[in-house]
Design a protein around this motif. Sequence first.
Motif, PDB file in Angstrom:
ATOM      1  N   PHE A 168     -15.792  21.477   2.837  1.00 14.87           N
ATOM      2  CA  PHE A 168     -14.409  21.068   2.650  1.00 14.87           C
ATOM      3  C   PHE A 168     -13.688  20.869   3.974  1.00 14.87           C
ATOM      4  O   PHE A 168     -14.055  21.464   4.988  1.00 14.87           O
ATOM      5  N   ARG A 169     -12.680  20.003   3.941  1.00 14.81           N
ATOM      6  CA  ARG A 169     -11.833  19.813   5.113  1.00 14.81           C
ATOM      7  C   ARG A 169     -11.007  21.068   5.317  1.00 14.81           C
ATOM      8  O   ARG A 169     -10.377  21.585   4.394  1.00 14.81           O
ATOM      9  N   ALA A 170     -11.020  21.558   6.546  1.00 18.92           N
ATOM     10  CA  ALA A 170     -10.265  22.761   6.859  1.00 18.92           C
ATOM     11  C   ALA A 170      -9.558  22.588   8.190  1.00 18.92           C
ATOM     12  O   ALA A 170     -10.046  21.874   9.072  1.00 18.92           O
ATOM     13  N   PRO A 186     -16.788  25.004   6.033  1.00 22.37           N
ATOM     14  CA  PRO A 186     -15.601  24.280   6.497  1.00 22.37           C
ATOM     15  C   PRO A 186     -15.951  23.223   7.533  1.00 22.37           C
ATOM     16  O   PRO A 186     -16.794  23.435   8.405  1.00 22.37           O
ATOM     17  N   ILE A 187     -15.302  22.073   7.408  1.00 26.15           N
ATOM     18  CA  ILE A 187     -15.456  20.986   8.375  1.00 26.15           C
ATOM     19  C   ILE A 187     -14.055  20.666   8.893  1.00 26.15           C
ATOM     20  O   ILE A 187     -13.190  20.219   8.145  1.00 26.15           O
ATOM     21  N   VAL A 188     -13.835  20.921  10.165  1.00 19.45           N
ATOM     22  CA  VAL A 188     -12.520  20.685  10.751  1.00 19.45           C
ATOM     23  C   VAL A 188     -12.314  19.194  10.969  1.00 19.45           C
ATOM     24  O   VAL A 188     -13.136  18.517  11.606  1.00 19.45           O
ATOM     25  N   MET A 189     -11.258  18.669  10.392  1.00 20.89           N
ATOM     26  CA  MET A 189     -10.934  17.251  10.577  1.00 20.89           C
ATOM     27  C   MET A 189      -9.434  17.068  10.428  1.00 20.89           C
ATOM     28  O   MET A 189      -8.747  17.918   9.854  1.00 20.89           O
ATOM     29  N   ASP A 190      -8.937  15.960  10.929  1.00 18.77           N
ATOM     30  CA  ASP A 190      -7.518  15.668  10.839  1.00 18.77           C
ATOM     31  C   ASP A 190      -7.112  15.423   9.393  1.00 18.77           C
ATOM     32  O   ASP A 190      -7.898  14.912   8.591  1.00 18.77           O
ATOM     33  N   PHE A 191      -5.871  15.776   9.084  1.00 19.19           N
ATOM     34  CA  PHE A 191      -5.334  15.589   7.727  1.00 19.19           C
ATOM     35  C   PHE A 191      -5.464  14.141   7.271  1.00 19.19           C
ATOM     36  O   PHE A 191      -5.736  13.873   6.095  1.00 19.19           O
ATOM     37  N   SER A 192      -5.296  13.195   8.199  1.00 19.57           N
ATOM     38  CA  SER A 192      -5.318  11.772   7.855  1.00 19.57           C
ATOM     39  C   SER A 192      -6.695  11.292   7.415  1.00 19.57           C
ATOM     40  O   SER A 192      -6.828  10.210   6.843  1.00 19.57           O
ATOM     41  N   GLU A 193      -7.729  12.076   7.650  1.00 16.79           N
ATOM     42  CA  GLU A 193      -9.097  11.669   7.328  1.00 16.79           C
ATOM     43  C   GLU A 193      -9.567  12.173   5.966  1.00 16.79           C
ATOM     44  O   GLU A 193     -10.674  11.850   5.539  1.00 16.79           O
ATOM     45  N   VAL A 194      -8.739  12.934   5.271  1.00 21.37           N
ATOM     46  CA  VAL A 194      -9.160  13.605   4.044  1.00 21.37           C
ATOM     47  C   VAL A 194      -9.622  12.624   2.972  1.00 21.37           C
ATOM     48  O   VAL A 194     -10.707  12.779   2.390  1.00 21.37           O
ATOM     49  N   ILE A 195      -8.820  11.620   2.669  1.00 23.70           N
ATOM     50  CA  ILE A 195      -9.152  10.699   1.574  1.00 23.70           C
ATOM     51  C   ILE A 195     -10.466   9.984   1.831  1.00 23.70           C
ATOM     52  O   ILE A 195     -11.351   9.919   0.946  1.00 23.70           O
ATOM     53  N   THR A 196     -10.637   9.448   3.021  1.00 23.19           N
ATOM     54  CA  THR A 196     -11.877   8.737   3.358  1.00 23.19           C
ATOM     55  C   THR A 196     -13.078   9.659   3.261  1.00 23.19           C
ATOM     56  O   THR A 196     -14.144   9.271   2.750  1.00 23.19           O
ATOM     57  N   ALA A 197     -12.943  10.895   3.734  1.00 30.40           N
ATOM     58  CA  ALA A 197     -14.057  11.839   3.705  1.00 30.40           C
ATOM     59  C   ALA A 197     -14.421  12.230   2.277  1.00 30.40           C
ATOM     60  O   ALA A 197     -15.599  12.409   1.946  1.00 30.40           O
ATOM     61  N   ILE A 202     -18.561  12.985   2.391  1.00 33.51           N
ATOM     62  CA  ILE A 202     -18.770  13.836   3.569  1.00 33.51           C
ATOM     63  C   ILE A 202     -18.337  15.260   3.257  1.00 33.51           C
ATOM     64  O   ILE A 202     -18.926  16.231   3.733  1.00 33.51           O
ATOM     65  N   ILE A 203     -17.292  15.382   2.451  1.00 34.30           N
ATOM     66  CA  ILE A 203     -16.820  16.698   2.031  1.00 34.30           C
ATOM     67  C   ILE A 203     -16.754  16.775   0.507  1.00 34.30           C
ATOM     68  O   ILE A 203     -16.649  15.753  -0.177  1.00 34.30           O
ATOM     69  N   ASP A 204     -16.849  18.004  -0.004  1.00 33.13           N
ATOM     70  CA  ASP A 204     -16.725  18.239  -1.443  1.00 33.13           C
ATOM     71  C   ASP A 204     -15.281  18.486  -1.839  1.00 33.13           C
ATOM     72  O   ASP A 204     -14.949  18.419  -3.034  1.00 33.13           O
ATOM     73  N   GLY A 205     -14.453  18.811  -0.857  1.00 34.48           N
ATOM     74  CA  GLY A 205     -13.077  19.138  -1.179  1.00 34.48           C
ATOM     75  C   GLY A 205     -12.227  19.239   0.065  1.00 34.48           C
ATOM     76  O   GLY A 205     -12.664  18.937   1.173  1.00 34.48           O
ATOM     77  N   ALA A 206     -10.997  19.695  -0.137  1.00 33.30           N
ATOM     78  CA  ALA A 206     -10.068  19.740   0.993  1.00 33.30           C
ATOM     79  C   ALA A 206      -9.030  20.831   0.814  1.00 33.30           C
ATOM     80  O   ALA A 206      -8.527  21.072  -0.286  1.00 33.30           O
ATOM     81  N   ASP A 207      -8.725  21.468   1.920  1.00 36.60           N
ATOM     82  CA  ASP A 207      -7.561  22.322   2.044  1.00 36.60           C
ATOM     83  C   ASP A 207      -6.483  21.410   2.614  1.00 36.60           C
ATOM     84  O   ASP A 207      -6.445  21.165   3.817  1.00 36.60           O
ATOM     85  N   ALA A 208      -5.632  20.882   1.743  1.00 40.03           N
ATOM     86  CA  ALA A 208      -4.664  19.878   2.181  1.00 40.03           C
ATOM     87  C   ALA A 208      -3.234  20.378   2.042  1.00 40.03           C
ATOM     88  O   ALA A 208      -2.592  20.707   3.031  1.00 40.03           O
ATOM     89  N   SER A 209      -2.734  20.469   0.790  1.00 39.54           N
ATOM     90  CA  SER A 209      -1.312  20.802   0.642  1.00 39.54           C
ATOM     91  C   SER A 209      -1.059  21.408  -0.732  1.00 39.54           C
ATOM     92  O   SER A 209      -1.982  21.872  -1.398  1.00 39.54           O
ATOM     93  N   THR A 210       0.202  21.390  -1.156  1.00 41.44           N
ATOM     94  CA  THR A 210       0.575  21.908  -2.463  1.00 41.44           C
ATOM     95  C   THR A 210       0.099  20.960  -3.555  1.00 41.44           C
ATOM     96  O   THR A 210      -0.267  19.811  -3.295  1.00 41.44           O
TER      97      THR A 210
END
Length: 337
Positions: A168-170, A186-197, A202-210
């Motif tokens: 997951f994006r972290a 955890p895979i550290v990446m910029d917030f702006s890259e979440v949707i593409t990933a 590339i990721i199974d999920g994301a720690d993004a927001s509410t």
Amino acid sequence: MRKIHTTLAGVAMAAGLVTTASAETTLRIQTHQGQSSSYGQAIQDFVDSVSVMSGGELNIEMFYSSSVVPSAETFDAAINSILDCDMTNGSYQAGKNKAFQFVSDTMGGYDSPLQYQAWVEMGGGREAVNELYAGYNMTFIGAHVGGQESLTSTRPLAGVADLENWKFRAPPGMASDIFASLGAKPIVMDFSEVITALESGIIDGADASTLGNNLRIGTYDIGKHTNFPGFHSMAADHLACRTDVWEGLSEQHQTIIEVAYQNVGMDLILQTLVDNGEALAKLPDMGVTTYNWSAEDRATFRAAAQEQWNVYGGETEEGKAMVDSHVAFMQRIGLIQ
């Protein structure tokens, strides 16, 4: 957002806070939030209210979306007089001292934004933060946070067991270490890259927001599993001003800022509650499954988080003091034993 300008102006007038003096003061403040977001709208209400309550004596020039310097450089820009105040996130300064992490987010600590605000206002939080900020010629005015974040996943996420090998994006730092200790990747990446990933796998999920923000940015168009209520993260932004600037304000102007800023925190708590409720109602029709983690799984996560609090907090005296302050207050309100 709820408009508070007229009401607060009336309170200020009744208390004799507003005078007819002609001297004007302008504070330059930067936030990383966009002006059209819920956070940005609450911040604009704050700007307008300060002007109204002070009868135009005190004005704020707010720079949205980190338009002056990058977000993580806002604190230093205030220290160096490029700005007067910082309205970003204390954890951006964790490179200076890990104690800054605990200004913003204990990770796995508080269950609600009201609990965090109670720590700031009644649990010694303000004093603990200002002991840290004093070393940088900065004064902590307060904090604002909407609520707990929810995770997005392309596979089931019903409890701690589902974190095993979950990519997951972290964000960098403590969050990644807590999840890694529970088997996640955890895979550290910029917030702006979440949707593409997410789209590319590339990721199974994301720690993004509410929950509401995740819906707005489109993570649930791809990831059909989430958790609610949230439990893992509730990052609070702060308002901190250069100490000589803050102390140069009259008591009247300091009080106006403090009162107006308290409304930012409350507005965001209310708006996030509404946004999350509306989002929750929409998710079933989108094919999204929502999981409410059990008390046992939440306790497991909190225990893993506490181990990392000690690691991160133990690196400096200020960090230990901050962790001790949080733990003492959590025990006081019965959140932990």
